[in-house]
Design a protein around this motif. Structure first.
Motif, PDB file in Angstrom:
ATOM      1  N   GLY A  90       0.823  -0.958   0.412  1.00 35.00           N
ATOM      2  CA  GLY A  90      -0.468  -0.440   0.514  1.00 35.00           C
ATOM      3  C   GLY A  90       0.796   1.114  -0.083  1.00 35.00           C
ATOM      4  N   CYS A  91       1.722   1.197  -0.400  1.00 35.41           N
ATOM      5  CA  CYS A  91       2.690   2.378  -0.867  1.00 35.41           C
ATOM      6  C   CYS A  91       2.669   3.907  -1.755  1.00 35.41           C
ATOM      7  N   GLY A  92       0.953   3.979  -1.653  1.00 37.84           N
ATOM      8  CA  GLY A  92       0.765   5.235  -1.475  1.00 37.84           C
ATOM      9  C   GLY A  92       1.922   6.698  -2.205  1.00 37.84           C
ATOM     10  N   ALA A  93       1.875   7.227  -2.496  1.00 41.45           N
ATOM     11  CA  ALA A  93       3.274   8.438  -3.549  1.00 41.45           C
ATOM     12  C   ALA A  93       4.420   7.661  -2.567  1.00 41.45           C
ATOM     13  N   GLY A  94       4.760   7.052  -2.209  1.00 40.27           N
ATOM     14  CA  GLY A  94       5.850   6.091  -1.597  1.00 40.27           C
ATOM     15  C   GLY A  94       6.903   6.709  -1.036  1.00 40.27           C
ATOM     16  N   GLY A  95       6.768   7.838   0.022  1.00 40.09           N
ATOM     17  CA  GLY A  95       8.025   8.036   0.162  1.00 40.09           C
ATOM     18  C   GLY A  95       7.694   6.986   1.794  1.00 40.09           C
ATOM     19  N   ILE A  96       7.126   6.035   2.095  1.00 44.11           N
ATOM     20  CA  ILE A  96       7.625   5.168   3.421  1.00 44.11           C
ATOM     21  C   ILE A  96       8.817   3.844   3.168  1.00 44.11           C
ATOM     22  N   GLY A  97       8.506   3.654   1.972  1.00 50.14           N
ATOM     23  CA  GLY A  97       9.904   2.887   1.312  1.00 50.14           C
ATOM     24  C   GLY A  97      11.065   3.701   0.375  1.00 50.14           C
ATOM     25  N   LEU A  98      10.536   4.854  -0.228  1.00 48.31           N
ATOM     26  CA  LEU A  98      12.129   5.031  -0.422  1.00 48.31           C
ATOM     27  C   LEU A  98      12.519   5.944  -0.123  1.00 48.31           C
ATOM     28  N   TRP A  99      12.580   6.549   1.716  1.00 52.29           N
ATOM     29  CA  TRP A  99      13.123   6.881   1.964  1.00 52.29           C
ATOM     30  C   TRP A  99      14.090   6.325   2.531  1.00 52.29           C
ATOM     31  N   ALA A 116      15.194   3.092   1.203  1.00 56.81           N
ATOM     32  CA  ALA A 116      15.572   2.755  -0.296  1.00 56.81           C
ATOM     33  C   ALA A 116      16.981   3.295  -0.131  1.00 56.81           C
ATOM     34  N   ARG A 117      16.638   4.396  -0.491  1.00 55.79           N
ATOM     35  CA  ARG A 117      17.846   5.106   0.105  1.00 55.79           C
ATOM     36  C   ARG A 117      19.054   4.950   1.578  1.00 55.79           C
ATOM     37  N   ALA A 118      18.175   5.480   2.373  1.00 52.09           N
ATOM     38  CA  ALA A 118      19.155   5.337   3.414  1.00 52.09           C
ATOM     39  C   ALA A 118      20.096   4.313   3.674  1.00 52.09           C
ATOM     40  N   VAL A 119      19.157   2.936   3.909  1.00 50.62           N
ATOM     41  CA  VAL A 119      20.012   1.872   4.190  1.00 50.62           C
ATOM     42  C   VAL A 119      20.193   1.057   3.153  1.00 50.62           C
ATOM     43  N   ALA A 120      19.557   1.058   1.902  1.00 49.28           N
ATOM     44  CA  ALA A 120      20.517   1.342   0.486  1.00 49.28           C
ATOM     45  C   ALA A 120      19.662  -0.668  -0.177  1.00 49.28           C
ATOM     46  N   VAL A 121      18.632  -0.518   0.279  1.00 48.02           N
ATOM     47  CA  VAL A 121      17.675  -2.090   0.395  1.00 48.02           C
ATOM     48  C   VAL A 121      16.882  -1.382  -1.547  1.00 48.02           C
ATOM     49  N   ARG A 122      16.498  -2.643  -1.791  1.00 47.01           N
ATOM     50  CA  ARG A 122      16.148  -2.695  -2.969  1.00 47.01           C
ATOM     51  C   ARG A 122      14.169  -2.769  -2.497  1.00 47.01           C
ATOM     52  N   LEU A 123      13.404  -2.098  -2.741  1.00 48.31           N
ATOM     53  CA  LEU A 123      12.478  -1.807  -2.486  1.00 48.31           C
ATOM     54  C   LEU A 123      10.990  -2.689  -4.255  1.00 48.31           C
ATOM     55  N   THR A 124      10.041  -2.942  -3.180  1.00 48.18           N
ATOM     56  CA  THR A 124       8.980  -3.723  -4.253  1.00 48.18           C
ATOM     57  C   THR A 124       7.679  -1.945  -3.778  1.00 48.18           C
ATOM     58  N   GLY A 125       7.121  -1.669  -3.875  1.00 52.45           N
ATOM     59  CA  GLY A 125       6.484  -1.207  -3.398  1.00 52.45           C
ATOM     60  C   GLY A 125       4.905  -0.613  -4.487  1.00 52.45           C
ATOM     61  N   PHE A 126       3.888  -1.428  -3.783  1.00 52.00           N
ATOM     62  CA  PHE A 126       3.064  -1.808  -4.127  1.00 52.00           C
ATOM     63  C   PHE A 126       1.164  -0.489  -4.002  1.00 52.00           C
ATOM     64  N   ASP A 127       0.400  -0.847  -4.533  1.00 56.07           N
ATOM     65  CA  ASP A 127      -1.005   0.408  -4.281  1.00 56.07           C
ATOM     66  C   ASP A 127      -1.877   0.077  -4.804  1.00 56.07           C
ATOM     67  N   LEU A 128      -3.084  -0.405  -4.869  1.00 59.08           N
ATOM     68  CA  LEU A 128      -4.589  -0.384  -5.259  1.00 59.08           C
ATOM     69  C   LEU A 128      -4.647   0.921  -6.678  1.00 59.08           C
ATOM     70  N   SER A 129      -4.364   1.604  -6.137  1.00 58.45           N
ATOM     71  CA  SER A 129      -4.351   3.491  -6.865  1.00 58.45           C
ATOM     72  C   SER A 129      -3.419   3.627  -7.846  1.00 58.45           C
ATOM     73  N   PRO A 130      -3.545   3.811  -9.476  1.00 60.20           N
ATOM     74  CA  PRO A 130      -2.448   3.898 -10.401  1.00 60.20           C
ATOM     75  C   PRO A 130      -2.452   4.858 -10.525  1.00 60.20           C
ATOM     76  N   ILE A 131      -2.966   5.939  -9.663  1.00 63.52           N
ATOM     77  CA  ILE A 131      -2.307   6.973  -9.632  1.00 63.52           C
ATOM     78  C   ILE A 131      -1.175   7.820  -8.193  1.00 63.52           C
ATOM     79  N   ALA A 132      -1.644   6.822  -7.137  1.00 63.73           N
ATOM     80  CA  ALA A 132      -0.517   6.451  -6.628  1.00 63.73           C
ATOM     81  C   ALA A 132       0.575   6.272  -6.162  1.00 63.73           C
ATOM     82  N   VAL A 133       0.072   4.992  -7.538  1.00 64.90           N
ATOM     83  CA  VAL A 133       1.630   4.180  -8.207  1.00 64.90           C
ATOM     84  C   VAL A 133       2.548   4.665  -9.276  1.00 64.90           C
ATOM     85  N   ALA A 134       1.887   6.404  -9.612  1.00 68.45           N
ATOM     86  CA  ALA A 134       1.946   7.223 -10.807  1.00 68.45           C
ATOM     87  C   ALA A 134       2.620   8.318 -10.264  1.00 68.45           C
ATOM     88  N   ARG A 135       2.407   8.538  -8.599  1.00 69.93           N
ATOM     89  CA  ARG A 135       3.183   9.507  -8.217  1.00 69.93           C
ATOM     90  C   ARG A 135       4.373   8.717  -7.390  1.00 69.93           C
TER      91      ARG A 135
END
Length: 151
Positions: A34-43, A45-64
């Protein structure tokens, strides 16, 4: 100015949770359900250098989230895959995730049990699970917030 402190604090807390509770290391896979606009996973991913797979039901949120990916991870951004999917049917392989973070998505799930089973299926043995303490699901999972969700 207060908002900058609040955003900084949220980023720092998120990264601390990923490092301490989930015990993820560079290169491991974090799933943002439920990544939404991605902040919770993207932060992290950058700080710890993990790989990230985010998914959300909303195509608009995934586009953001996809649009924000380059800001967090640079122009390549190949460590982050963001896709449209349901909580109960993520499309991820069994045991793929070393850690899962979920913020608000479970509250919107039509079938919470199916969603939790799906997240448990994609979590690797020994993988970590983090959910905010204020959500209904977290209250039900108390004591297992950094272990596998119930099957």
């Amino acid at each position: 100015m207060w908002w900058a402190i609040r955003v900084f604090s949220r980023r720092r807390v998120t990264t601390m949770v990923i490092r301490s509770r989930l015990r993820l290391h560079a290169g491991q896979l974090l799933v943002d359900a439920g990544c939404g606009a991605g902040g919770i996973g993207l932060w992290p991913a950058r700080a710890v250098a993990v790989r990230l797979t985010g998914f959300d039901l909303s195509p608009i949120a995934v586009a953001r989230a996809t649009a924000r990916r380059a800001h967090f991870l640079g122009p390549v951004g190949d460590r982050a895959v963001l896709q449209v999917a349901e909580l109960k049917k993520s499309g991820l392989p069994d045991g793929a995730a070393h850690g899962i973070v979920r913020v608000d998505a479970l509250g919107e799930a039509a079938d919470r049990g199916a969603a939790l089973r799906e997240l448990g299926r994609v979590l690797a043995p020994g993988g970590g699970w983090s959910s905010p303490a204020h959500s209904d699901a977290a209250r039900n999972l108390r004591g297992t917030s950094s272990s596998r969700p119930p099957a």
